[in-house]
Motif scaffolding. Sequence first.
Motif, PDB file in Angstrom:
ATOM      1  N   LYS A  60       0.812  -1.212   0.000  1.00  0.00           N
ATOM      2  CA  LYS A  60       0.000   0.000   0.000  1.00  0.00           C
ATOM      3  C   LYS A  60       0.850   1.268   0.000  1.00  0.00           C
ATOM      4  O   LYS A  60       0.501   2.270  -0.634  1.00  0.00           O
ATOM      5  CB  LYS A  60      -0.934   0.006   1.212  1.00  0.00           C
ATOM      6  N   ASN A  61       1.975   1.257   0.714  1.00  0.00           N
ATOM      7  CA  ASN A  61       2.843   2.444   0.739  1.00  0.00           C
ATOM      8  C   ASN A  61       3.354   2.781  -0.646  1.00  0.00           C
ATOM      9  O   ASN A  61       3.433   3.960  -1.026  1.00  0.00           O
ATOM     10  CB  ASN A  61       4.014   2.213   1.697  1.00  0.00           C
ATOM     11  N   TYR A  62       3.713   1.750  -1.408  1.00  0.00           N
ATOM     12  CA  TYR A  62       4.187   1.986  -2.772  1.00  0.00           C
ATOM     13  C   TYR A  62       3.044   2.470  -3.668  1.00  0.00           C
ATOM     14  O   TYR A  62       3.240   3.343  -4.526  1.00  0.00           O
ATOM     15  CB  TYR A  62       4.811   0.721  -3.341  1.00  0.00           C
ATOM     16  N   GLY A  67       0.372   6.883  -6.384  1.00  0.00           N
ATOM     17  CA  GLY A  67      -1.015   7.313  -6.538  1.00  0.00           C
ATOM     18  C   GLY A  67      -1.252   8.687  -5.946  1.00  0.00           C
ATOM     19  O   GLY A  67      -1.092   9.712  -6.613  1.00  0.00           O
ATOM     20  N   ASP A  68      -1.614   8.719  -4.660  1.00  0.00           N
ATOM     21  CA  ASP A  68      -1.925   9.991  -3.995  1.00  0.00           C
ATOM     22  C   ASP A  68      -0.721  10.926  -3.952  1.00  0.00           C
ATOM     23  O   ASP A  68      -0.859  12.139  -4.115  1.00  0.00           O
ATOM     24  CB  ASP A  68      -2.426   9.721  -2.566  1.00  0.00           C
ATOM     25  N   ALA A  69       0.467  10.375  -3.688  1.00  0.00           N
ATOM     26  CA  ALA A  69       1.676  11.200  -3.590  1.00  0.00           C
ATOM     27  C   ALA A  69       2.502  11.161  -4.875  1.00  0.00           C
ATOM     28  O   ALA A  69       3.703  11.432  -4.849  1.00  0.00           O
ATOM     29  CB  ALA A  69       2.530  10.734  -2.412  1.00  0.00           C
ATOM     30  N   GLY A  70       1.857  10.817  -5.990  1.00  0.00           N
ATOM     31  CA  GLY A  70       2.586  10.674  -7.244  1.00  0.00           C
ATOM     32  C   GLY A  70       3.238  11.961  -7.712  1.00  0.00           C
ATOM     33  O   GLY A  70       4.385  11.960  -8.165  1.00  0.00           O
ATOM     34  N   GLU A  71       2.519  13.068  -7.601  1.00  0.00           N
ATOM     35  CA  GLU A  71       3.075  14.346  -8.052  1.00  0.00           C
ATOM     36  C   GLU A  71       4.305  14.729  -7.240  1.00  0.00           C
ATOM     37  O   GLU A  71       5.310  15.196  -7.787  1.00  0.00           O
ATOM     38  CB  GLU A  71       2.005  15.438  -7.946  1.00  0.00           C
ATOM     39  N   GLN A  72       4.239  14.526  -5.935  1.00  0.00           N
ATOM     40  CA  GLN A  72       5.376  14.853  -5.073  1.00  0.00           C
ATOM     41  C   GLN A  72       6.565  13.945  -5.368  1.00  0.00           C
ATOM     42  O   GLN A  72       7.712  14.398  -5.416  1.00  0.00           O
ATOM     43  CB  GLN A  72       4.958  14.717  -3.608  1.00  0.00           C
ATOM     44  N   PHE A  73       6.287  12.660  -5.593  1.00  0.00           N
ATOM     45  CA  PHE A  73       7.359  11.713  -5.877  1.00  0.00           C
ATOM     46  C   PHE A  73       8.060  12.041  -7.188  1.00  0.00           C
ATOM     47  O   PHE A  73       9.293  12.091  -7.253  1.00  0.00           O
ATOM     48  CB  PHE A  73       6.818  10.284  -5.928  1.00  0.00           C
TER      49      PHE A  73
END
Length: 318
Positions: A60-62, A67-73
């Motif tokens: 789930k972390n990946y 997913g939710d943090a895709g832009e930041q990543f």
Amino acid sequence: MADSRTPRAAALLVSPTLLVLSIVVLYPTIMALKESLYGVKGLDPKTGFISDSEPFVGLKNYADIFGDAGEQFWNAFWNTTFFTVVTVGLETVIGVAMALIMHKAFSGRGLIRASILIPWAVPTAISGLLWRWIFNSNGIANELIGHQILWTTEGFHAKVAVIIAEVWKTSPFIGLLVLAGLQVISKEVYEAARLDGASAPRQFWHITLPLVKPALLVAMLFRCMDALRMFDLPYLLIGAHKDSVETLSMLAQSEASNVRFGPASAYAVLLFLYVFLVALAFVRLLGADLVGDEDGSGRRRGRGRRKPLFPRRKEVAA
């Protein structure tokens, strides 16, 4: 007949190194991979009580990172890649120039070598604070260019500040390794090239660069791996949570500082895979140059007779 004790002796000699690597590299990597499969302590939706242990969440972390943090990543990913490509490229050019200067025989060469190597000896924390003072709104950088630029705020100028500080500090590292490669080149090679009529640029391109290439590639490999893990310099120079300079290491540290060890470990694992793949590709593509392209007899491999690099000038008939 080869001595059968040689492999056993070799294994015995490298065993302390393998033990240390297992303790300081392999074990933390396995623990980070394990930790990335667990979530954050908090309210358990099944029981409605606060959980004292980290729940197992699998991948789930990946999934949240992409997913939710895709832009930041992806922002941190491209920042990391951009810093690596630009800084290593500039450091290579400047480092080779430094090595050529340090290799020349002239009065005061020892002082020049010491002054060039000083930035590499300065700790990164001190270097970051030093350049933060230089790039202050009333600092030396703005005085020199005659414009008021807020270097330590968001924007491309923040990237430029990090690149300048990083190149200043680590170019001597490449210069030092290239200098070691230059010092093993025989002077007779250059004398023969001069007799053949080779100019200084041709000597550099056909003699110096090929012969120092293994040392240069090793230096670039180490610098790439180091730049991909960049954290302390942008953190101290620009600050945390700045989108323009945030790297993957800074993302992992930010999650860990908020006691989100599962997501932090997931970021760390992804960064480890990124560094590993870059290093693997580097070695696979340039591995022959890293160790030299020689056969067991010490002769360069190749087909047929090579043409001379500097053909002798035709003698003019009297």
